[in-house]
Design a protein around this motif. Sequence first.
Motif, PDB file in Angstrom:
ATOM      1  N   VAL A  35       0.536  -1.155  11.367  1.00  0.00           N
ATOM      2  CA  VAL A  35       0.473  -2.137  10.285  1.00  0.00           C
ATOM      3  C   VAL A  35      -0.454  -1.588   9.207  1.00  0.00           C
ATOM      4  N   PRO A  36      -0.366  -2.109   7.978  1.00  0.00           N
ATOM      5  CA  PRO A  36      -1.213  -1.595   6.901  1.00  0.00           C
ATOM      6  C   PRO A  36      -2.704  -1.749   7.198  1.00  0.00           C
ATOM      7  N   VAL A  37      -3.462  -0.780   6.698  1.00  0.00           N
ATOM      8  CA  VAL A  37      -4.909  -0.755   6.871  1.00  0.00           C
ATOM      9  C   VAL A  37      -5.565  -0.789   5.488  1.00  0.00           C
ATOM     10  N   ILE A  38      -6.588  -1.634   5.371  1.00  0.00           N
ATOM     11  CA  ILE A  38      -7.350  -1.775   4.132  1.00  0.00           C
ATOM     12  C   ILE A  38      -8.693  -1.082   4.316  1.00  0.00           C
ATOM     13  N   ALA A  39      -9.011  -0.152   3.428  1.00  0.00           N
ATOM     14  CA  ALA A  39     -10.312   0.518   3.440  1.00  0.00           C
ATOM     15  C   ALA A  39     -11.245  -0.179   2.468  1.00  0.00           C
ATOM     16  N   VAL A  40     -12.544  -0.154   2.782  1.00  0.00           N
ATOM     17  CA  VAL A  40     -13.546  -0.809   1.935  1.00  0.00           C
ATOM     18  C   VAL A  40     -14.878  -0.082   2.088  1.00  0.00           C
ATOM     19  N   GLY A  41     -15.734  -0.200   1.082  1.00  0.00           N
ATOM     20  CA  GLY A  41     -17.093   0.332   1.201  1.00  0.00           C
ATOM     21  C   GLY A  41     -17.413   1.391   0.170  1.00  0.00           C
ATOM     22  N   GLN A  42     -18.037   0.978  -0.929  1.00  0.00           N
ATOM     23  CA  GLN A  42     -18.451   1.869  -2.007  1.00  0.00           C
ATOM     24  C   GLN A  42     -17.285   2.710  -2.522  1.00  0.00           C
ATOM     25  N   ILE A  43     -16.174   2.050  -2.735  1.00  0.00           N
ATOM     26  CA  ILE A  43     -15.020   2.678  -3.388  1.00  0.00           C
ATOM     27  C   ILE A  43     -15.005   2.153  -4.811  1.00  0.00           C
ATOM     28  N   ARG A  44     -15.245   3.033  -5.767  1.00  0.00           N
ATOM     29  CA  ARG A  44     -15.565   2.556  -7.115  1.00  0.00           C
ATOM     30  C   ARG A  44     -14.826   3.266  -8.239  1.00  0.00           C
ATOM     31  N   THR A  45     -14.031   4.278  -7.938  1.00  0.00           N
ATOM     32  CA  THR A  45     -13.361   5.007  -9.008  1.00  0.00           C
ATOM     33  C   THR A  45     -11.878   5.154  -8.726  1.00  0.00           C
ATOM     34  N   ARG A  46     -11.119   5.348  -9.798  1.00  0.00           N
ATOM     35  CA  ARG A  46      -9.672   5.570  -9.673  1.00  0.00           C
ATOM     36  C   ARG A  46      -9.399   6.799  -8.826  1.00  0.00           C
ATOM     37  N   GLU A  47     -10.202   7.822  -9.009  1.00  0.00           N
ATOM     38  CA  GLU A  47     -10.000   9.065  -8.264  1.00  0.00           C
ATOM     39  C   GLU A  47     -10.168   8.833  -6.765  1.00  0.00           C
ATOM     40  N   GLN A  48     -11.182   8.072  -6.380  1.00  0.00           N
ATOM     41  CA  GLN A  48     -11.370   7.746  -4.966  1.00  0.00           C
ATOM     42  C   GLN A  48     -10.158   7.029  -4.402  1.00  0.00           C
TER      43      GLN A  48
END
Length: 323
Positions: A281-294
Motif C-alpha cells: 500500500v502507499p507509504v507517506i514519508a515525513v520529517g524535515q522535507i522542505r524542498t522540491r528537489e527533496q
Amino acid sequence: MSLAFSPVSIGSLRLKNRIVLPPMQQYQGSAEGFAGAYHRDHYARRARGGVGLVIVESTAVAPEGRLMIDDVGLFSEAHVAPLAAVASAVKAAGAPVFVQLCHGGRKAVPHRGGRLLAPSAVAYDDVYGMPEAMSLADIAAAAEAFAMAAKRAVAAGFDGIELHAAHGYLLHQFLSPLSNHREDAYGGGPEGRLRFLAGVICSVRAAVGMSLPVTIRVSASDHAPGGLEPESVAAALRALVPLGLDAIHVSSGGLTPTPPPETGPGYQVRYAEVIRRAVAVPVIAVGQIRTREQVEDILAQGRADLVAIGRPLLIYPDLSRVL
C-alpha cells in the motif's frame, strides 16, 4: 513531468498530487474538546494552497485520551458538528480531508482528572506520572472508542481516517516492548503486542465499512535500546495491512523522552523506505522535507509514494511558495 504533482490513490480516493499536510496540533481546541473557526480557517487555507490531502490534527477518541487541555475530540455526538464545519471547508477549498484519531495512553492529559491508562504501569516521565495498567475491560472500551469516533468522523464528512500509532501514544505503547510489559494475550511477544492494534483496525472497519480509506501513522523506531526498529515495525505492518489499511504514514520516536540520535533534511525517509519494501500500500514519508528537489528525489527513487510537508506549510500555506 513532476512526480510530486502526479495523481495517486489511497484506497478508493484519488488525490490530485502527492503532497500531504500532516496532522500538527494547533492548541486551539475548547476546554471540552471542540474544534472552532480557527481550525476551519487554518485547514481550509492550506487546502487552497494546493496540497493533495489534508490530515486534521490528533483528535481524541475518549476524554481520558486527550493529549492536552486544548486539543480536539470526537468522543461525543456534540463534537461532530464543529468538525463537520472543518471538513466541509477543506473540501470546498479543493482538497480531500482525513482526521487523525488518537488516544494518548500514558502521554495523555485526561479530561477533568480522569484515569491515566497504559498497557502497563510504566511511566513516560515524572510529569505525566504513573499510569494504570489497563484491564481487559479497559482495552475493549478503548477499541470501541476508536470505532465510535471513526463512525462520527464519517458523519462529519471526512474522506478518510488516520489511526495514530506513533509518537508514544496508546497504540504505539501496545506495540513497543519498552512500554508493554503485559504477560497476557495483549503482550508477551510481538504477536501479543500487536493484538490491540489489530483489534482497533477491525473495530474501525466494522464501524465504517471497507470503502472508506483507513491509514495509520507509525513510529518506525523508538530510538532506544530494546525498542521498535524499522524491521520489526515492517513485520507488524505486514500482518496489519490485510485487516484493512490503505496507506502507512511513517514517522519515528516519541515513546521515551530521549530525542532521536540525529536529525536533518529527510532524516526519517530511510524508515519509510524500509516500510515501503514490506507492504503493498502507499507509504507517506515525513520529517524535515522542505524542498522540491527533496520531494522529487524521494519519489523518483521509490522511497515513498507521498510526502508530508509540515512546518513550511504552517509558515507559507501556498504550496507554490514551499516547493
